[in-house]
Write a protein that holds these residues in place. Sequence first.
Motif, PDB file in Angstrom:
ATOM      1  N   ALA A 199       0.838  -1.207   0.000  1.00  0.00           N
ATOM      2  CA  ALA A 199       0.000   0.000   0.000  1.00  0.00           C
ATOM      3  C   ALA A 199       0.865   1.245   0.000  1.00  0.00           C
ATOM      4  O   ALA A 199       0.513   2.261  -0.613  1.00  0.00           O
ATOM      5  CB  ALA A 199      -0.925  -0.009   1.217  1.00  0.00           C
ATOM      6  N   ALA A 203       0.672   4.156  -2.793  1.00  0.00           N
ATOM      7  CA  ALA A 203       0.495   5.562  -2.420  1.00  0.00           C
ATOM      8  C   ALA A 203       1.607   6.422  -2.997  1.00  0.00           C
ATOM      9  O   ALA A 203       1.368   7.531  -3.502  1.00  0.00           O
ATOM     10  CB  ALA A 203       0.455   5.695  -0.902  1.00  0.00           C
ATOM     11  N   VAL A 240      -5.871   3.156  -1.291  1.00  0.00           N
ATOM     12  CA  VAL A 240      -4.737   3.234  -0.368  1.00  0.00           C
ATOM     13  C   VAL A 240      -5.221   3.443   1.062  1.00  0.00           C
ATOM     14  O   VAL A 240      -4.700   2.824   2.005  1.00  0.00           O
ATOM     15  CB  VAL A 240      -3.790   4.378  -0.785  1.00  0.00           C
TER      16      VAL A 240
END
Length: 402
Positions: A199, A203, A240
């Motif tokens: 994640a 991001a 995210v």
Amino acid sequence: MRYWDALFAFLVAMAIAAVLTPLAGRLARRVGAVVTPSERGLAERDTPALGGLAILAGVLVASAFWLPSTINLRHTVGTAPGSAGTVHTLAILGGACLITLVGAIDDAHPLRPQWKLLGQIAAALIAVEAGAVVTDVTIPFVGTLALPNTGGVLTVIWLVGLMNVVNFSDGVDGLAAGLCTIDGIAFAIIAFDLHIAGAGVLAALTAGAALGFLFHNFPPASVFMGDSGANLLGYLLGVVAVVGSVKTGAVVALIVPLFVLAVPFLDTGFVVAKRLKYRRKPWDADANHFHHRMARMGFSQRRTVAYLYGWTLMLAGVAVALRFVPYSNHHGTYHLGWMLVMVAIVLVALAASVYLIYVLEILKFKSRRTREIRTAEPDTSEHEIDQRIQREVETGEFERVG
């Protein structure tokens, strides 16, 4: 997976988006995806959209090298017994391609709101099926709330809502791209701290692609991201937030996205509330966003985005501090000294936010005060009125207008 992966993904996504944005602008002119000056927008000349295609290209190229095929999550209350939860990133990127396509079609040939909403829901459903679904929420000082049956619906609402929030904020050169860059970096730092490296990479590359586009979108913009870019960035940040924060089971999981995304949420909330107050449709366009208010107060586009960047950076900093200030072991034990420091940080941020909202509401005073002066002193020139109101605003020597 290391921090370096996120950094390289950020840089490559940024470079690809920066190189391809002018090409996306040329394509936009050929297919008629051009934004013309209007009352609601702040565009000063015809500007090509479809910058979202360049952002998507940056995301896809960086993902091919550094984004893992799956993101494995830790077991939480709402997940099935024996399962830690798995997010399939290829499907996530498929949803990103879909929503970018829908947005690009809308940029070239405006779609009806219901068709745009259908496309957003479809992309959100793909993300949910890919594993980006909220199964439980950890509420500070309360505990964990399991959502075994409603998590999918709530996630779809969250993703669709965030797509529209980013889209609503895309009304002044450089604003949406800059906010998404700041928010993406904040989410990356927090996701790595929560040990959700996949994640964090997603991001980071989202932030990088937004920044690469921003090189061409900062005032005065040569290209707009259009619905293709705004929906894409909203979709990716929404995923995210779910995977890198809410779905982790951390104590601050629910608070982090609310701070990181506070500025666009507050902007949209004020606008929608005002539309409902005057019995207008929530999706009807108007000129009551924060950036519109600042423009009417005499702020230049660069000054407007600087204020909103600073506000976003401040609140994103609070979200990061929630993870790095050692006020708690994040398992229910709190340390008084550091807790007071954290409370002070939050209070300063909230006070600054209240002040900024108050400044934006001075618009009400300025418009009403102008009418009062014109009525009482019709011979006063526009320049004298502006100087007088500016002096009153700066000194605070005026009666509050509701």
